[in-house]
Design an enzyme around this catalytic site. Structure first.
Site, PDB file in Angstrom:
ATOM      1  N   ASP A  87       0.908  -0.994   0.016  1.00  0.00           N
ATOM      2  CA  ASP A  87       0.075  -0.055  -0.010  1.00  0.00           C
ATOM      3  C   ASP A  87       1.036   1.047   0.129  1.00  0.00           C
ATOM      4  O   ASP A  87       1.607   1.424   1.131  1.00  0.00           O
ATOM      5  CB  ASP A  87      -0.724   0.000   1.148  1.00  0.00           C
ATOM      6  CG  ASP A  87      -1.757   1.185   1.501  1.00  0.00           C
ATOM      7  OD1 ASP A  87      -2.281   1.757   0.209  1.00  0.00           O
ATOM      8  OD2 ASP A  87      -1.983   1.687   2.489  1.00  0.00           O
ATOM      9  N   GLU A 135      -1.362  -1.628  -4.661  1.00  0.00           N
ATOM     10  CA  GLU A 135      -2.659  -1.038  -4.782  1.00  0.00           C
ATOM     11  C   GLU A 135      -2.375   0.231  -5.886  1.00  0.00           C
ATOM     12  O   GLU A 135      -1.373   0.809  -5.916  1.00  0.00           O
ATOM     13  CB  GLU A 135      -3.000  -0.189  -3.545  1.00  0.00           C
ATOM     14  CG  GLU A 135      -4.443   0.547  -3.805  1.00  0.00           C
ATOM     15  CD  GLU A 135      -5.036   0.899  -2.566  1.00  0.00           C
ATOM     16  OE1 GLU A 135      -6.095   0.714  -2.014  1.00  0.00           O
ATOM     17  OE2 GLU A 135      -4.271   1.896  -1.773  1.00  0.00           O
ATOM     18  N   ASP A 160      -2.161   0.907   7.453  1.00  0.00           N
ATOM     19  CA  ASP A 160      -1.320   0.809   6.359  1.00  0.00           C
ATOM     20  C   ASP A 160      -0.966  -0.809   6.130  1.00  0.00           C
ATOM     21  O   ASP A 160      -0.935  -1.299   5.305  1.00  0.00           O
ATOM     22  CB  ASP A 160      -0.423   1.885   6.049  1.00  0.00           C
ATOM     23  CG  ASP A 160      -0.761   3.218   6.420  1.00  0.00           C
ATOM     24  OD1 ASP A 160      -1.193   3.693   5.201  1.00  0.00           O
ATOM     25  OD2 ASP A 160      -0.845   3.577   7.372  1.00  0.00           O
TER      26      ASP A 160
END
Length: 157
Positions: free
Chosen positions: A7, A68, A141
């Site tokens: 991420d 992502e 996260d």
């Protein structure tokens, strides 16, 4: 098969490492790479992220990495920084010849929780359940990194 989910973010890059077996998914590690904007140039922060992602890839030797995709927000400056971070992450992965797959936030939510409109808390709780963890990984996260890795396992079926 070892999968790392990433991420991207300039202040904090979340990651999750899992192992997908024939019928099982096992949690290996999760965490964050944090950089401080205080007294650090953007180039220094990007280099630190690159160096730490490279070390993570070397340590776990993943078969594939899921990242992502950039979610464009109203803050253009923030979006540019995240794009720069994604660039150094993708470079580190490509240098090692590891296949990289990218997923949108909605794809990740759908794959993990069953709804592309799931709230962050719902996705995090599903991460905890699917990986049989005692607690939701923190910070957010790190849980997101695991969610991205879990999302990828759905495409491997």
């Amino acid at each position: 098969m070892i999968i790392i989910g990433i991420d991207p973010g300039i202040a904090r890059v979340g990651y999750g490492v899992i192992e997908k077996g024939t019928r099982t998914i096992r949690h290996i590690e999760n965490g964050c790479i944090e950089t401080s904007g205080t007294n650090q140039t953007t180039s220094h922060r990007l280099h630190e992220i690159y160096r730490r992602i490279s070390a993570l890839l070397a340590e776990h030797a993943p078969d594939e990495v899921a990242v992502e995709e950039l979610f464009f927000t109203k803050n253009v400056t923030s979006a540019i920084r995240v794009a720069e971070v994604r660039g150094v992450i993708l470079l580190a992965i490509e240098e090692r010849g590891i296949p990289v797959i990218e997923y949108t936030p909605n794809q990740i939510k759908l794959a993990v929780s069953g709804s592309g409109r799931a709230k962050k808390e719902q996705v995090q709780d599903m991460v905890r359940r699917l990986l049989k963890l005692d607690e939701i990984p923190r910070p957010d996260d790190a849980a997101d990194g695991l969610a991205i890795a879990l999302c990828h396992t759905n495409t491997l079926r």
